[in-house]
Design a protein around this motif. Sequence first.
Motif, PDB file in Angstrom:
ATOM      1  N   TYR A 143     -34.531   1.084  48.337  1.00  0.00           N
ATOM      2  CA  TYR A 143     -34.610  -0.040  48.800  1.00  0.00           C
ATOM      3  C   TYR A 143     -33.792  -1.039  48.080  1.00  0.00           C
ATOM      4  CZ  TYR A 143     -39.210   2.096  50.416  1.00  0.00           C
ATOM      5  OH  TYR A 143     -40.051   2.875  50.936  1.00  0.00           O
ATOM      6  N   ASN A 144     -33.277  -0.707  47.041  1.00  0.00           N
ATOM      7  CA  ASN A 144     -32.173  -1.590  46.033  1.00  0.00           C
ATOM      8  C   ASN A 144     -30.883  -1.400  46.999  1.00  0.00           C
ATOM      9  OD1 ASN A 144     -30.038  -1.884  44.130  1.00  0.00           O
ATOM     10  ND2 ASN A 144     -31.707  -2.812  43.081  1.00  0.00           N
ATOM     11  N   PHE A 145     -30.403  -0.226  47.481  1.00  0.00           N
ATOM     12  CA  PHE A 145     -29.411  -0.299  48.161  1.00  0.00           C
ATOM     13  C   PHE A 145     -29.481  -0.855  49.389  1.00  0.00           C
ATOM     14  CE2 PHE A 145     -27.983   2.633  45.142  1.00  0.00           C
ATOM     15  CZ  PHE A 145     -26.623   2.564  44.909  1.00  0.00           C
ATOM     16  N   VAL A 146     -30.648  -0.830  50.026  1.00  0.00           N
ATOM     17  CA  VAL A 146     -30.953  -1.710  51.353  1.00  0.00           C
ATOM     18  C   VAL A 146     -30.390  -3.160  51.180  1.00  0.00           C
ATOM     19  CG1 VAL A 146     -32.450  -2.611  53.069  1.00  0.00           C
ATOM     20  CG2 VAL A 146     -32.246  -0.114  52.510  1.00  0.00           C
ATOM     21  N   GLY A 147     -30.724  -3.763  49.975  1.00  0.00           N
ATOM     22  CA  GLY A 147     -30.646  -4.999  49.714  1.00  0.00           C
ATOM     23  C   GLY A 147     -28.933  -5.308  49.499  1.00  0.00           C
ATOM     24  N   ARG A 148     -28.287  -4.332  48.771  1.00  0.00           N
ATOM     25  CA  ARG A 148     -26.878  -4.559  48.660  1.00  0.00           C
ATOM     26  C   ARG A 148     -26.014  -4.274  49.838  1.00  0.00           C
ATOM     27  NH1 ARG A 148     -24.774  -3.802  43.498  1.00  0.00           N
ATOM     28  NH2 ARG A 148     -26.336  -3.749  41.821  1.00  0.00           N
ATOM     29  N   GLN A 149     -26.709  -3.296  50.758  1.00  0.00           N
ATOM     30  CA  GLN A 149     -26.017  -3.087  52.096  1.00  0.00           C
ATOM     31  C   GLN A 149     -26.161  -4.281  53.006  1.00  0.00           C
ATOM     32  OE1 GLN A 149     -27.586   0.176  54.125  1.00  0.00           O
ATOM     33  NE2 GLN A 149     -26.320   0.133  56.030  1.00  0.00           N
ATOM     34  N   ALA A 150     -27.286  -5.222  52.727  1.00  0.00           N
ATOM     35  CA  ALA A 150     -27.517  -6.337  53.468  1.00  0.00           C
ATOM     36  C   ALA A 150     -26.703  -7.501  53.014  1.00  0.00           C
ATOM     37  CB  ALA A 150     -29.077  -6.794  53.478  1.00  0.00           C
ATOM     38  N   ALA A 151     -26.507  -7.616  52.041  1.00  0.00           N
ATOM     39  CA  ALA A 151     -25.197  -8.613  51.289  1.00  0.00           C
ATOM     40  C   ALA A 151     -23.934  -8.072  51.630  1.00  0.00           C
ATOM     41  CB  ALA A 151     -25.555  -8.553  49.608  1.00  0.00           C
ATOM     42  N   GLY A 152     -23.695  -6.836  51.964  1.00  0.00           N
ATOM     43  CA  GLY A 152     -22.306  -6.547  52.609  1.00  0.00           C
ATOM     44  C   GLY A 152     -22.185  -6.861  53.566  1.00  0.00           C
ATOM     45  N   LEU A 153     -23.279  -6.770  54.793  1.00  0.00           N
ATOM     46  CA  LEU A 153     -23.217  -7.152  56.028  1.00  0.00           C
ATOM     47  C   LEU A 153     -23.088  -8.750  56.170  1.00  0.00           C
ATOM     48  CD1 LEU A 153     -25.828  -4.855  57.719  1.00  0.00           C
ATOM     49  CD2 LEU A 153     -23.421  -4.659  57.919  1.00  0.00           C
ATOM     50  N   ALA A 154     -23.922  -9.500  55.220  1.00  0.00           N
ATOM     51  CA  ALA A 154     -23.725 -10.873  55.273  1.00  0.00           C
ATOM     52  C   ALA A 154     -22.379 -11.367  54.829  1.00  0.00           C
ATOM     53  CB  ALA A 154     -24.585 -11.414  54.289  1.00  0.00           C
ATOM     54  N   ARG A 155     -21.621 -10.620  54.226  1.00  0.00           N
ATOM     55  CA  ARG A 155     -20.107 -10.885  53.414  1.00  0.00           C
ATOM     56  C   ARG A 155     -19.330 -10.835  54.844  1.00  0.00           C
ATOM     57  NH1 ARG A 155     -15.976  -8.148  52.755  1.00  0.00           N
ATOM     58  NH2 ARG A 155     -17.304  -6.344  52.909  1.00  0.00           N
ATOM     59  N   LYS A 156     -19.424  -9.613  55.545  1.00  0.00           N
ATOM     60  CA  LYS A 156     -18.744  -9.167  56.817  1.00  0.00           C
ATOM     61  C   LYS A 156     -18.921 -10.419  57.923  1.00  0.00           C
ATOM     62  CE  LYS A 156     -18.327  -4.312  56.105  1.00  0.00           C
ATOM     63  NZ  LYS A 156     -18.839  -3.036  56.559  1.00  0.00           N
ATOM     64  N   ILE A 157     -20.100 -10.732  58.021  1.00  0.00           N
ATOM     65  CA  ILE A 157     -20.428 -11.690  59.103  1.00  0.00           C
ATOM     66  C   ILE A 157     -19.987 -13.033  58.633  1.00  0.00           C
ATOM     67  CG2 ILE A 157     -22.385 -13.170  59.983  1.00  0.00           C
ATOM     68  CD1 ILE A 157     -24.014 -10.649  59.543  1.00  0.00           C
ATOM     69  N   LEU A 158     -19.951 -13.366  57.216  1.00  0.00           N
ATOM     70  CA  LEU A 158     -19.448 -14.815  57.205  1.00  0.00           C
ATOM     71  C   LEU A 158     -18.013 -14.929  57.155  1.00  0.00           C
ATOM     72  CD1 LEU A 158     -21.888 -15.481  54.082  1.00  0.00           C
ATOM     73  CD2 LEU A 158     -21.922 -16.529  56.295  1.00  0.00           C
ATOM     74  N   VAL A 159     -17.131 -13.833  56.913  1.00  0.00           N
ATOM     75  CA  VAL A 159     -15.740 -13.894  56.818  1.00  0.00           C
ATOM     76  C   VAL A 159     -15.221 -13.878  58.322  1.00  0.00           C
ATOM     77  CG1 VAL A 159     -15.246 -13.315  54.551  1.00  0.00           C
ATOM     78  CG2 VAL A 159     -15.407 -11.719  56.279  1.00  0.00           C
ATOM     79  N   GLN A 160     -16.045 -13.704  59.339  1.00  0.00           N
ATOM     80  CA  GLN A 160     -15.690 -13.282  60.824  1.00  0.00           C
ATOM     81  C   GLN A 160     -14.968 -14.659  61.318  1.00  0.00           C
ATOM     82  OE1 GLN A 160     -18.243 -10.101  62.884  1.00  0.00           O
ATOM     83  NE2 GLN A 160     -19.049 -11.830  62.493  1.00  0.00           N
ATOM     84  N   SER A 161     -13.861 -14.628  62.113  1.00  0.00           N
ATOM     85  CA  SER A 161     -13.378 -15.738  62.488  1.00  0.00           C
ATOM     86  C   SER A 161     -14.379 -16.439  63.482  1.00  0.00           C
ATOM     87  CB  SER A 161     -12.157 -15.590  63.284  1.00  0.00           C
ATOM     88  OG  SER A 161     -12.307 -14.749  64.321  1.00  0.00           O
ATOM     89  N   VAL A 162     -15.031 -15.594  64.298  1.00  0.00           N
ATOM     90  CA  VAL A 162     -15.889 -15.972  65.184  1.00  0.00           C
ATOM     91  C   VAL A 162     -17.509 -15.230  64.922  1.00  0.00           C
ATOM     92  CG1 VAL A 162     -16.956 -15.910  67.798  1.00  0.00           C
ATOM     93  CG2 VAL A 162     -14.567 -16.232  67.243  1.00  0.00           C
ATOM     94  N   ALA A 163     -18.541 -15.954  64.821  1.00  0.00           N
ATOM     95  CA  ALA A 163     -19.655 -15.709  64.153  1.00  0.00           C
ATOM     96  C   ALA A 163     -20.284 -14.571  65.420  1.00  0.00           C
ATOM     97  CB  ALA A 163     -20.841 -16.618  63.902  1.00  0.00           C
ATOM     98  N   GLY A 164     -21.171 -13.718  64.944  1.00  0.00           N
ATOM     99  CA  GLY A 164     -21.549 -12.809  65.881  1.00  0.00           C
ATOM    100  C   GLY A 164     -22.481 -11.263  65.273  1.00  0.00           C
ATOM    101  N   SER A 165     -23.090 -11.118  66.031  1.00  0.00           N
ATOM    102  CA  SER A 165     -23.945  -9.540  65.576  1.00  0.00           C
ATOM    103  C   SER A 165     -23.140  -8.239  65.099  1.00  0.00           C
ATOM    104  CB  SER A 165     -24.910  -9.334  66.520  1.00  0.00           C
ATOM    105  OG  SER A 165     -25.751  -8.066  66.065  1.00  0.00           O
ATOM    106  N   LEU A 166     -23.312  -7.749  64.239  1.00  0.00           N
ATOM    107  CA  LEU A 166     -22.849  -6.362  63.782  1.00  0.00           C
ATOM    108  C   LEU A 166     -23.465  -5.209  64.354  1.00  0.00           C
ATOM    109  CD1 LEU A 166     -21.393  -7.069  60.355  1.00  0.00           C
ATOM    110  CD2 LEU A 166     -20.173  -7.524  62.336  1.00  0.00           C
ATOM    111  N   GLY A 167     -24.658  -5.716  65.058  1.00  0.00           N
ATOM    112  CA  GLY A 167     -25.521  -4.560  65.376  1.00  0.00           C
ATOM    113  C   GLY A 167     -26.671  -4.189  64.584  1.00  0.00           C
ATOM    114  N   ILE A 168     -27.196  -2.916  64.708  1.00  0.00           N
ATOM    115  CA  ILE A 168     -28.048  -2.389  63.947  1.00  0.00           C
ATOM    116  C   ILE A 168     -27.605  -1.045  63.316  1.00  0.00           C
ATOM    117  CG2 ILE A 168     -30.583  -1.497  63.758  1.00  0.00           C
ATOM    118  CD1 ILE A 168     -30.172  -4.532  64.897  1.00  0.00           C
ATOM    119  N   VAL A 169     -27.764  -1.049  62.061  1.00  0.00           N
ATOM    120  CA  VAL A 169     -27.020   0.018  61.368  1.00  0.00           C
ATOM    121  C   VAL A 169     -28.153   0.763  60.598  1.00  0.00           C
ATOM    122  CG1 VAL A 169     -24.905  -1.113  61.014  1.00  0.00           C
ATOM    123  CG2 VAL A 169     -26.663  -1.256  59.308  1.00  0.00           C
ATOM    124  N   ASN A 170     -28.184   2.095  60.374  1.00  0.00           N
ATOM    125  CA  ASN A 170     -28.931   3.022  59.471  1.00  0.00           C
ATOM    126  C   ASN A 170     -28.620   2.437  57.851  1.00  0.00           C
ATOM    127  OD1 ASN A 170     -28.175   5.365  62.007  1.00  0.00           O
ATOM    128  ND2 ASN A 170     -30.088   4.855  61.073  1.00  0.00           N
TER     129      ASN A 170
END
Length: 312
Positions: free
Chosen positions: A252-279
């Motif tokens: 669960y702790n790493f799920v939170g860390r993974q969520a933050a990593g996805l958030a960073r990727k989303i926020l640095v995209q030139s165009v906002a969009g979904s990264l889909g669903i990941v395991n």
Amino acid sequence: MINTIRIFLVLIITLCSLISSTYCAHAEKTAVVIKSQSLSAYNEVVNGFQDECIENNIKIKSIYDLNGKMKVGQKIVRKVRMEKPDIVLAIGVLAATVVKEKIDDIPIVFCMVINHERFYLSAPNITGISTEIAIKDQLKGFQAVLSPFKRMGVIYDPSKTGNIVENAEKEVENSGMSLVKYEIDSPKEVSDAMEKLIGKIDVLWLLPDSSVVTKKSFGLIKSTTLKNRIPLLCTSDAFVKAGALAAVFPDYNFVGRQAAGLARKILVQSVAGSLGIVNPDHFRLAINTDTAEKLGLEVKVGQEDLKIKIYP
């Protein structure tokens, strides 16, 4: 002289513009966390998210708790709108469904939603982390504590977990085993399903399926598997705590860390969009040593192993 001053002013304005644009490119982003209720697993997700956000220059403005109430969610969404975060983390099914319905102009990352496909959590602004560990990783975890087995039984409602079973069947076969399936559509059919599966399976794989698992039916499943010395394997450590043999579940702790990593990727995209669903990219193994003893199994793991959670 006048031309010199003009050139100087132009240089100053250009320099300020460059500094401003550079600052904006690296400016601190903001996030809001909404959790469905205060559960220890959800709190671990929050802790991991907070730690990773610090490293990714994301400031958490607020952490809200819905306390399991939809009406609370509507009030919190209004507060979130006033805070204007760059991204929202939704933890649990209630939080995820509330933000999906009410927020379509802010990127959302959701997690801790069991069998997420049932809730149609897809939209251009939504990215998610499933609770399901890849079946090959589940098998790897189970085989680490069990003697080789060939026949893995599963009771399921096709309308609720049919997609999980369908995705798992090929992977199970590729591992040299068979998946023995039994379909039901009501908890009332669990007793008959167990009776029919006895003698045909080496282990039973319990899915997060509400047609299969109720408080009453879990007691029946647990007692029947113990009586017949069939290891009960799950996808949640909560069932292991309640008496199942083992579970492979997200860290669960790493799920939170993974969520933050996805958030960073989303926020640095030139165009906002979904990264889909990941395991989930990290998982843990839970084992009930009392159950193992009752089944006559010797569990060869040490409690000092941080990836293994021992019950009781």
